[in-house]
Design a protein around this motif. Sequence first.
Motif, short mmCIF file in Angstrom:
data_model
loop_
_atom_site.label_atom_id
_atom_site.label_comp_id
_atom_site.label_asym_id
_atom_site.label_seq_id
_atom_site.Cartn_x
_atom_site.Cartn_y
_atom_site.Cartn_z
N ILE A 58 -45.96 -33.10 19.08
CA ILE A 58 -46.23 -32.53 17.76
C ILE A 58 -45.02 -31.74 17.27
O ILE A 58 -44.58 -31.87 16.13
N LYS A 59 -44.50 -30.93 18.17
CA LYS A 59 -43.41 -30.03 17.82
C LYS A 59 -42.15 -30.78 17.35
O LYS A 59 -41.42 -30.30 16.49
N LYS A 60 -41.90 -31.95 17.93
CA LYS A 60 -40.69 -32.68 17.55
C LYS A 60 -40.95 -33.79 16.53
O LYS A 60 -40.03 -34.51 16.15
N SER A 61 -42.18 -33.93 16.08
CA SER A 61 -42.51 -35.00 15.14
C SER A 61 -41.93 -34.73 13.75
O SER A 61 -41.65 -33.58 13.38
N ARG A 185 -56.82 -41.34 25.46
CA ARG A 185 -57.57 -40.94 24.27
C ARG A 185 -56.77 -39.93 23.44
O ARG A 185 -56.69 -40.03 22.22
N ASN A 186 -56.17 -38.96 24.13
CA ASN A 186 -55.33 -37.98 23.43
C ASN A 186 -54.11 -38.64 22.78
O ASN A 186 -53.73 -38.30 21.66
N LYS A 187 -53.54 -39.58 23.49
CA LYS A 187 -52.37 -40.28 22.96
C LYS A 187 -52.74 -41.05 21.70
O LYS A 187 -52.00 -41.02 20.69
N GLU A 188 -53.87 -41.73 21.74
CA GLU A 188 -54.35 -42.46 20.56
C GLU A 188 -54.54 -41.52 19.38
O GLU A 188 -54.11 -41.82 18.25
N PHE A 189 -55.15 -40.37 19.62
CA PHE A 189 -55.42 -39.40 18.55
C PHE A 189 -54.12 -38.94 17.90
O PHE A 189 -53.98 -38.95 16.66
N PHE A 190 -53.16 -38.53 18.72
CA PHE A 190 -51.94 -37.95 18.15
C PHE A 190 -51.03 -39.01 17.53
O PHE A 190 -50.30 -38.71 16.58
N GLU A 191 -51.06 -40.24 18.03
CA GLU A 191 -50.31 -41.30 17.35
C GLU A 191 -50.86 -41.53 15.95
O GLU A 191 -50.10 -41.78 15.00
N ARG A 192 -52.17 -41.40 15.79
CA ARG A 192 -52.78 -41.61 14.48
C ARG A 192 -52.56 -40.40 13.56
O ARG A 192 -52.41 -40.57 12.35
N VAL A 193 -52.54 -39.22 14.14
CA VAL A 193 -52.28 -38.02 13.33
C VAL A 193 -50.83 -37.99 12.85
O VAL A 193 -50.54 -37.72 11.68
N LEU A 194 -49.91 -38.29 13.78
CA LEU A 194 -48.47 -38.19 13.47
C LEU A 194 -47.93 -39.44 12.80
O LEU A 194 -46.84 -39.41 12.22
N ASN A 195 -48.69 -40.54 12.92
CA ASN A 195 -48.22 -41.83 12.42
C ASN A 195 -46.89 -42.20 13.06
O ASN A 195 -45.98 -42.71 12.41
N GLU A 196 -46.80 -41.92 14.36
CA GLU A 196 -45.62 -42.23 15.15
C GLU A 196 -46.03 -42.77 16.51
O GLU A 196 -47.09 -42.42 17.03
N LYS A 197 -45.18 -43.59 17.10
CA LYS A 197 -45.38 -44.07 18.46
C LYS A 197 -44.98 -42.97 19.43
O LYS A 197 -43.91 -42.38 19.33
#
Length: 389
Positions: A58-61, A185-197
């Motif tokens: 998140i911090k580097k997104s 599950r966490n990875k899926e969530f944050f990829e969708r929030v950040l719209n980044e791989k």
Amino acid sequence: MLKLYRIKILNLLCYQALQLINLFLNRKKIEYQHNKLLIIRLDSIGDYMLFRNFIGEIKKSKKYRDYTVTLCGNILWKDIAESFDKEVVNDFIWIDRRKFYGNIFYKYKIMRSIREKGFEIVIDPTFSREILYGDSIVKVSGAKEKIGSTGSPDSHSKWKRNLLTDKYYTKLISSSKANLFEFNRNKEFFERVLNEKIEIEKPFIDSSKIFSDKIPVSEYYIVIFPGAKHLKRRWSVDSFAEVSGFILNEYNLGIVIAGSEEDYQLAEQIIFKTRANKCLNMTGKTKLNELAKLISNATLLISNDTGAVHIAAAVNSSFICISNGNHFGRFHPYPKEIFDKAYYIYPPEIMNNQDNIELLKNKYRFSSELDINEIKPGTVKETIKKILG
């Protein structure tokens, strides 16, 4: 039955108290702080271990790299978060869940403090969202953007979220219906929030940063972790004692028994039944960051299904987990591509169906009432032989 009704009444009173506090605090206009982000995570130690590496993402997104990040967390894992995550978290807010549930003055103080900070965005990534904790804090934060998960499909809690708290959020991130391992599950969530791989593939912590004279680094040892929050997830003292005696007789290794202060008597019983002077009772004597160091230096961890096994995976230490199968697929077993030094031992009903993982993931997805003490010490001894030779 009376206990169940009592809990329901207490939950209703707690919910009403939260609504009154929110109504009172809503009277004052929020002064928003630009680029200020709150992340809420109030579940247990194991949950945090499978989530914490994503804070750095998140911090580097691109989306949030200019934001200051505040983590609102469960005080249970304060030591490990402040030791390993202060480089990616600007500020911490710690919540004692027992006080937050039962003490209206404590509840008010926490909620007022969060609202007055004026967060622009709040994110609660918890899959098993909790109405009386994370959801209520999201609401009282008054943030412009409130992001959460659509949540677990467990029918017991889903309808309550849909009826009462989904509306607290401005954006709910859809979750796969499949029974995913929690890290994924966490990875899926944050990829969708950040719209980044997101490239990280497994949880990790650097325990080399921790130095403590409490850690028995001068000898080889195995850590035994006999405690567990729920009795149905706690293997018997007699079984742990038998396995400890086997280790002491067959291998030139010491035994270190770890856990919280509540596990002290369990450890003393194991030591008494083992009748050996190479067992060291360290229950209640280590902070979580020191426990990570203790486990990282160990030859092996043998534990019930607790946060200790997730710490072991993060510090790359082999472990044997003794489990009744509760939440199979979500928290265990570790997928081999994430961690390949995890050895799980379950009651026979699960062990005899290892070739049908999807069946097990569906049957024990939300709970298991299998008797953990159907697991025999001999099965654990054979697994130790497989690992240590």
